[in-house]
Design an enzyme around this catalytic site. Structure first.
Site, PDB file in Angstrom:
ATOM      1  CB  SER A 113     -31.302  -4.738 -11.714  1.00 24.92           C
ATOM      2  OG  SER A 113     -29.938  -5.234 -12.090  1.00 24.92           O
ATOM      3  N   GLY A 158     -29.311  -2.376 -17.049  1.00 26.11           N
ATOM      4  CA  GLY A 158     -28.106  -1.784 -17.906  1.00 26.11           C
ATOM      5  C   GLY A 158     -28.483  -1.032 -19.080  1.00 26.11           C
ATOM      6  CB  CYS A 160     -27.265  -2.353  -9.043  1.00 32.46           C
ATOM      7  SG  CYS A 160     -27.774  -2.091 -10.941  1.00 32.46           S
ATOM      8  CG  ASN A 161     -20.978  -1.374 -11.256  1.00 37.90           C
ATOM      9  OD1 ASN A 161     -21.158  -2.600 -11.019  1.00 37.90           O
ATOM     10  ND2 ASN A 161     -20.119  -0.855 -10.708  1.00 37.90           N
ATOM     11  CB  THR A 162     -27.162   0.360 -13.946  1.00 34.75           C
ATOM     12  OG1 THR A 162     -26.281  -0.235 -14.924  1.00 34.75           O
ATOM     13  CG2 THR A 162     -27.786   1.299 -14.777  1.00 34.75           C
ATOM     14  CB  CYS A 202     -21.643  -5.115 -14.542  1.00 30.71           C
ATOM     15  SG  CYS A 202     -23.214  -5.820 -14.113  1.00 30.71           S
ATOM     16  CG  HIS A 212     -25.212  -9.678 -13.094  1.00 30.72           C
ATOM     17  ND1 HIS A 212     -25.405  -8.316 -12.825  1.00 30.72           N
ATOM     18  CD2 HIS A 212     -26.029 -10.272 -13.173  1.00 30.72           C
ATOM     19  CE1 HIS A 212     -26.959  -8.391 -12.531  1.00 30.72           C
ATOM     20  NE2 HIS A 212     -27.439  -9.736 -12.884  1.00 30.72           N
TER      21      HIS A 212
END
Length: 272
Positions: free
Chosen positions: A14, A46, A76-78, A186, A188
């Site tokens: 994202s 998120g 991206c985990n989401t 995450c 990031h």
């Protein structure tokens, strides 16, 4: 036979967090070409509705396939939590997702109390719930939604007072509960590793799954006969849906690489 004229591997996030995964892929697979897509126009995911995340992730991945990508990494985990099953049912290439490293964290923890720092959407996803249930009884997991962290990281703030204040709010309950291990849930968050270590010292062992993702990608490339021949010269490409200059600056700041970047339009975005 490895392909001597390789197509790129698409790496999608994202925003800029997926650069932490790209770093691990580049270290393990130095000859593969990478196409990094940051959907910064709609970041962060998120706190977006699940239906939007699912539809937008599919839209972005279809764009990557149109660019000729031979495999996709959903960095991206989401997006992984909400969309990876749909992607695997829909798209004709190997797809590697990311998930919080709960299992290795539980194995590493001496106190059997593990902190999990992730986005609100990751913590609410069915995929995360199933992962948590599969480890029932192995450890106690203290989960915190890292609200506000991603926008600060996207701005390049990985060590300022704002981010330290937020981290203190999230880490203190974990430490008070006896956690000795922290899952960076995450993509990031690995960019905060040095700051977290500075704040908590050796009280928390950090678990980041970036290297495991790179190894899984390498296995899939071999399995599907997609690996590049040794000695191939990679041609990387970095694109953003919002601000290519910012992507270029952050790649330099976070990865210490100089690269060109371009802005692309992937529209219309899903309406939810």
């Amino acid at each position: 036979m490895p392909n001597v004229n390789p197509a790129p591997i698409g790496v999608f996030d994202s925003g800029l967090g997926g650069l932490s995964v790209l770093r691990e892929i580049r270290a393990l697979l130095p000859h593969e070409s990478l196409l990094y897509l940051a959907d910064s126009k709609y970041a962060p995911y998120g706190e977006k509705p699940e239906a939007f995340v699912q539809a937008r992730t599919l839209q972005a991945c279809e764009w990557l396939l149109a660019q000729g990508c031979k495999a996709l990494v959903i960095a991206c985990n989401t997006a992984t939590g909400h969309a990876v099953e749909l992607l695997r049912q829909t798209l004709p290439v190997p797809i590697i997702g990311v998930e919080p490293g709960l299992k290795p964290a539980a194995a590493a923890s001496q106190s059997k109390v593990v902190g999990v720092l992730a986005t609100a959407n990751t913590l609410k996803s069915g995929k995360f719930a199933r992962l948590l249930a599969s480890l029932d009884g192995e450890s106690r997991f203290i989960c915190e939604a890292g609200l506000g962290l991603v926008p600060l990281i996207e701005q390049g703030d990985i060590d300022g007072p704002d981010i330290r204040g937020r981290l203190d709010n999230y880490l203190t309950p974990m430490l008070e509960a006896g956690a000795d291990t922290l899952v960076l849930g995450c993509t990031h968050y690995p960019f905060l590793s040095d700051t977290i270590r500075d704040m908590v010292g050796n009280q928390l062992t950090l678990v980041d799954t970036g290297s495991a993702i790179a190894r899984q990608l390498a296995r899939k490339l071999v399995e599907h006969d997609l690996a590049v021949a040794p000695g191939a010269v990679p041609q990387d490409r970095f694109v953003s849906t919002k601000d290519a200059a910012h992507l270029r600056q952050m790649a330099a700041a976070l990865l210490h690489i100089e690269t060109q970047a371009e802005t692309v339009a992937i529209e219309p975005a899903p309406a939810f």
